[in-house]
Structures are given as structure tokens and as C-alpha cells.
Design a protein around this motif. Structure first.
Motif, short mmCIF file in Angstrom:
data_model
loop_
_atom_site.label_atom_id
_atom_site.label_comp_id
_atom_site.label_asym_id
_atom_site.label_seq_id
_atom_site.Cartn_x
_atom_site.Cartn_y
_atom_site.Cartn_z
N LEU A 291 0.83 -1.20 0.00
CA LEU A 291 0.00 0.00 0.00
C LEU A 291 0.87 1.25 0.00
CD1 LEU A 291 -2.88 1.24 0.33
CD2 LEU A 291 -2.48 1.16 2.80
N ALA A 292 1.90 1.25 0.85
CA ALA A 292 2.79 2.40 0.93
C ALA A 292 3.65 2.52 -0.32
CB ALA A 292 3.68 2.28 2.17
N ALA A 293 4.11 1.37 -0.84
CA ALA A 293 4.97 1.40 -2.02
C ALA A 293 4.23 1.95 -3.24
CB ALA A 293 5.50 0.00 -2.32
N ALA A 294 2.94 1.62 -3.34
CA ALA A 294 2.16 2.04 -4.49
C ALA A 294 1.66 3.48 -4.38
CB ALA A 294 0.98 1.10 -4.69
N ASN A 295 1.49 3.97 -3.15
CA ASN A 295 0.80 5.25 -2.98
C ASN A 295 1.56 6.31 -2.19
OD1 ASN A 295 -2.07 4.47 -4.04
ND2 ASN A 295 -1.51 2.83 -2.62
N LEU A 296 2.61 5.89 -1.47
CA LEU A 296 3.30 6.86 -0.62
C LEU A 296 4.78 6.98 -0.93
CD1 LEU A 296 1.71 5.75 2.81
CD2 LEU A 296 0.79 7.37 1.14
N PRO A 297 5.23 6.74 -2.15
CA PRO A 297 6.69 6.80 -2.40
C PRO A 297 7.24 8.19 -2.15
CG PRO A 297 5.47 6.75 -4.46
CD PRO A 297 4.47 6.49 -3.38
N GLY A 298 8.29 8.24 -1.38
CA GLY A 298 8.94 9.52 -1.10
C GLY A 298 8.24 10.39 -0.09
N ARG A 299 7.12 9.94 0.47
CA ARG A 299 6.41 10.75 1.44
C ARG A 299 7.15 10.74 2.77
NH1 ARG A 299 0.98 11.92 0.09
NH2 ARG A 299 0.99 13.02 2.10
N THR A 300 7.24 11.86 3.43
CA THR A 300 7.88 11.95 4.74
C THR A 300 6.84 11.80 5.83
OG1 THR A 300 7.64 14.36 4.75
CG2 THR A 300 9.69 13.44 3.85
N GLY A 301 7.30 11.48 7.04
CA GLY A 301 6.41 11.38 8.19
C GLY A 301 5.78 10.02 8.37
N THR A 302 6.08 9.08 7.47
CA THR A 302 5.45 7.77 7.57
C THR A 302 6.10 6.89 8.63
OG1 THR A 302 6.86 6.96 5.78
CG2 THR A 302 4.67 7.77 5.18
N ASP A 303 7.13 7.40 9.32
CA ASP A 303 7.74 6.61 10.39
C ASP A 303 6.93 6.71 11.68
OD1 ASP A 303 8.31 9.28 10.61
OD2 ASP A 303 10.38 9.01 11.27
N SER A 304 5.86 7.48 11.68
CA SER A 304 4.92 7.50 12.80
C SER A 304 3.55 7.09 12.29
CB SER A 304 4.83 8.90 13.43
OG SER A 304 4.15 9.79 12.56
N ILE A 305 2.75 6.47 13.16
CA ILE A 305 1.43 6.01 12.74
C ILE A 305 0.55 7.19 12.32
CG2 ILE A 305 -0.69 4.87 13.53
CD1 ILE A 305 1.03 3.06 15.24
#
Length: 444
Positions: A291-305
Motif C-alpha cells: 500500500l505504501a509502495a504504491a501510494n506513498l513513495p517519497g512521502r515523509t512522516g510515515t515513520d509514525s502512525i
């Protein structure tokens, strides 16, 4: 020709009852999709795309072996891992061992309560402290079900929550499917720089949770006792046919240890149970990464829920974000209930003291609420809880591998040479990775 005809119904009953033996592994599998895994999977997908899919596959294979060994111990010996250790340790040793296991159980509970509190905050804007209290109260209700209705109903409730979180975490894939070719490419083991190495180590090192090992052996033990009662009840009912006798399961004493053929049948069911449950849990983890690989590439802040939830909402819309929040809530509620159950079994096996599950739930809830009230970052608290869990890994893994090779305890069902070598290899990898993660955490 009459004998096969007569045997066929009995054989059908045995096959049907084989299905009823499934369940314990689905409870233990909750540990593999708890809130502590969510941020790691989403971060892996957002930063490295499909690169680390193979890490989750390898982690799941290792988890299948570990959980099967734990369940096998309960099936063959009729005792849980804490009970076996309690028999072999001195009084001081039992107390010391219980102390570290209790700290691990409490750290687990802190992570799960925080995860539930974050979910309630994301879904309804509930303050974290109040969310933690609500999570604790709901988990007490789940544990009350176990005490009043028994293990089978508890397993059903927890498995239902596993189904809810599966839908919640995987729903986004239907709105934005991943690239199949890239997914297949992610199955090839490779890394990309120091950050990917650290993240892969974190994902592998957090594969096995100590409380899942302790609890699974206990759940499998209790399932054997349940199966023995059912077997005995059927035998008594057959003998009482034509009379007014009413034979209830609760009125039937558990017979002696199961025979080798019965143990083999139980282990067959256990293998199916473990594989099915961990394939499901592994699929959920992989789905989060995809899900993250397809829709959140390069997005910051994903290390927190919270950051991952915001990124999902902005990329896939509020509906998917709500489903993700519901999945996170189900994960937190189920995980904290299972963690409290594990703590009670650890205390009972090592100290021979049985405390009410509800009392344990209340006691272990306090540290989580206090920590939430301090205002410290929930994500940082999750990281600290995972560090504490890392300390407990060797104390669960090493004894499990040693004990399941003991011919005096498991007889002909002890680990074979290949299984034992694989188990030691898995234990060495998991322990080494957790030691590395501890070192990196403390040295920055």
C-alpha cells in the motif's frame, strides 16, 4: 464390506473435529500485526518501494517455525513453555525469569494500548489518555469473555478482530493496486544503502514476540485437553446409548496423556493452524508495505502512525484512511487482550500463582496510561517498548529450541536434526538482529 462402512462415519467425525482444533495460532498471530509493526511496514514501502518485500516473506517463514515449535511443546507434553521452565528452574531462577518475562509482557501491553489510543484519536479525536482508558476497558470486556465463556469463544472474538484489521489494512489495495511486476521483483533479496539495512533488520528482528511464544504453547495445551474431553464424552455417550444418561463435556475428566496416534493427529491440525494463521498475518504485513509502495513513495512522516495515516488520507482519500484507523483499533484491542492473557499464563507457569485476567488487565494498564499522560511522543514510546521486547527475545527463543529437542520430554516427537538446525539458525538470526538493534538504538 461392513467394516469400512462402519468406520467411515467415525472417520468423518475425526476429520470434522480436526477442523475444530484450529484457532490457537490465530490468537498468537495477533502479535505479528500489532501496532508496533504498522509504522515499520509503511515506512519500508514509502522509502524503498517494493525493495523489502522479501524481508517480510523471510520473516514469516521464520515465524511459522517458531510458533509451530511452541505449539508442539504444548501438544506433546500437555504443558506450556512457562510450566516446563518452572519445573526446571530453582525458586530464585523462577522468580528472576518471571521478572524479565513480566517486564516484556508489560512492554507489550504499553505498545498495544498506545496503538489503540492512537486509533481512537485518529478516528474520533479522542484524547490519547482517554483513548488508552477506553482501550483498556474494552480489552477487559474481551478478557471477561474468556473467563466466562472459555477459550473457544475468546479465540473466536480475537480471530474476528483479526479479520477486521485484515480488511482495514488491506482495503487500500483495492483502490490502488500495486505493480505486480515490481512485487515479484521485491521477492529477490537485495538492499540499498545503510538505511535499508537498518530497516530490514528492524523488520526481521521484530518478527517474533516473546509473549506469543509463551502463550501459544499454553493455548495448544488447553486445546489438547479440550479435545481429550470431547473424545471421552463421545465414548461415554456411545456407551450410554439407549439409556437416559446425559454426558456433558464439563462433567468428563481429562484422561491420561494422549497416545502417539492422537498426538500425530493433533500435530497435523497444529501445522495447518500455524501455516494458515501466519500466512494471513504475513499477507497483512505485506499488504501494508505494498500500500505504501504504491501510494506513498517519497512521502515523509510515515515513520509514525499518525504521519502514515495522514499520508494515506491525502493519497487515497478519507474512506481508506477510516478503514485503516478501524484496522489499527482492532489491532490494538486484540493485541492488548492477548498480551494480558499471555502475562497471566507466564505468572501461572513460573510462579504457580493464578491471578484473575481482569486484575492483571487493570494492573498492566496503569503504566500505559501514565506514559500517555506524560505527553511523550506515542511513536517514541512504541520504539522504547520494542527495545524492551528485544531484551526478552533470547529468554524465550533459546529455551524453546533446546526443550523441543529434549527426547526425555518429547520422546519421538522431539525435533529432528534438520528441524533443530533450522531452529537454531532462526534463533541465532533473530537474537543477533535484536542485539544489533539495541546497540544502534543506544549508540544513535
Amino acid at each position: 464390506m461392513s467394516r469400512p462402512t462402519l468406520d467411515r462415519p467415525a472417520q468423518g467425525v475425526r476429520h470434522a473435529r480436526l477442523v475444530t482444533l484450529l484457532g490457537p495460532a490465530f490468537v498468537a498471530a495477533i502479535a505479528y500485526v500489532d501496532p508496533g509493526n504498522v509504522a515499520a511496514n509503511l515506512t519500508a514501502g514509502a522509502r524503498f518501494g517494493y525493495l523489502l518485500v522479501w524481508v517480510l516473506v523471510v520473516a514469516n517463514v521464520m515465524a511459522v517455525l517458531v510458533q509451530y515449535l511452541s505449539a508442539k511443546l504444548g501438544v506433546v507434553t500437555g504443558r506450556s513453555l512457562p510450566e516446563v521452565l518452572g519445573e526446571r528452574l530453582s525458586r530464585r531462577g523462577r522468580i528472576a525469569y518471571w521478572a524479565q518475562a513480566e517486564v516484556v509482557a508489560m512492554a507489550t501491553d504499553v505498545a498495544e494500548v498506545i496503538g489503540g489510543a492512537i486509533a481512537l484519536h485518529l478516528l474520533f479525536g479522542v484524547p490519547l489518555v482517554l483513548g488508552g482508558i477506553i482501550t483498556g476497558v474494552v480489552s477487559m470486556l474481551v478478557l471477561a469473555v474468556q473467563q466466562r465463556r472459555g477459550q473457544r469463544v475468546f479465540e473466536t472474538v480475537v480471530t474476528s478482530m483479526l479479520g477486521v484489521l485484515t480488511v482495514g489494512f488491506c482495503a487500500g489495495l483495492f483502490f490502488s493496486p500495486p505493480d505486480l511486476g515490481a512485487v515479484l521483483g521485491g521477492l529477490v533479496p537485495r538492499l540499498d544503502g545503510p538505511e535499508s539495512v537498518l530497516l530490514a533488520a528492524s523488520m526481521l528482528g521484530a518478527t517474533v514476540m516473546p509473549h506469543a511464544i509463551y502463550l501459544h504453547s499454553s493455548l495448544a495445551r488447553d486445546r489438547v485437553r479440550h479435545d481429550a474431553r470431547v473424545e471421552r464424552r463421545h465414548a461415554l455417550a456411545a456407551g450410554a446409548e439407549g439409556r437416559d444418561d446425559v454426558v456433558g463435556e464439563d462433567d468428563v475428566a481429562v484422561p491420561g496423556p494422549p497416545s502417539p496416534p492422537v498426538i500425530r493427529r493433533l500435530l497435523t491440525a497444529t501445522r495447518w493452524d500455524v501455516v494458515a494463521a501466519l500466512v494471513l498475518a504475513g499477507s497483512v504485513n505485506i499488504a501494508m508495505l505494498l500500500l505504501a509502495a504504491a501510494n506513498l513513495p517519497g512521502r515523509t512522516g510515515t515513520d509514525s502512525i499518525e504521519g502514515a495515516h495522514a499520508a494515506i488520507e491525502s493519497s487515497l482519500g478519507p474512506a481508506v484512511a477510516v478503514l485503516f484507523g478501524v484496522g489499527l483499533l482492532a489491532s490494538g484491542l486484540a493485541s492488548t487482550s492477548v498480551g494480558a492473557y499471555a502475562g497471566a499464563e507466564i505468572m501461572s507457569g513460573l510462579l504457580h500463582v493464578r491471578v484473575s485476567l481482569l486484575a492483571r488487565r487493570l494492573v498492566t494498564l496503569v503504566p500505559a496510561i501514565v506514559l500517555l499522560a506524560t505527553g511523550v511522543s506515542p511513536t517514541w514510546l512504541l520504539v522504547v517498548s520494542q527495545v524492551v521486547l528485544s531484551f526478552g527475545i533470547p529468554f524465550a527463543m533459546v529455551p524453546l529450541v533446546r526443550i523441543t529437542r529434549d527426547a526425555g520430554l518429547l520422546g519421538g516427537f522431539r525435533n529432528g536434526l534438520v528441524t533443530q538446525l533450522a531452529a537454531w539458525a532462526v534463533a541465532a538470526v533473530i537474537v543477533a538482529l535484536n542485539v544489533a538493534l539495541l546497540w544502534l538504538t543506544f549508540t544513535g
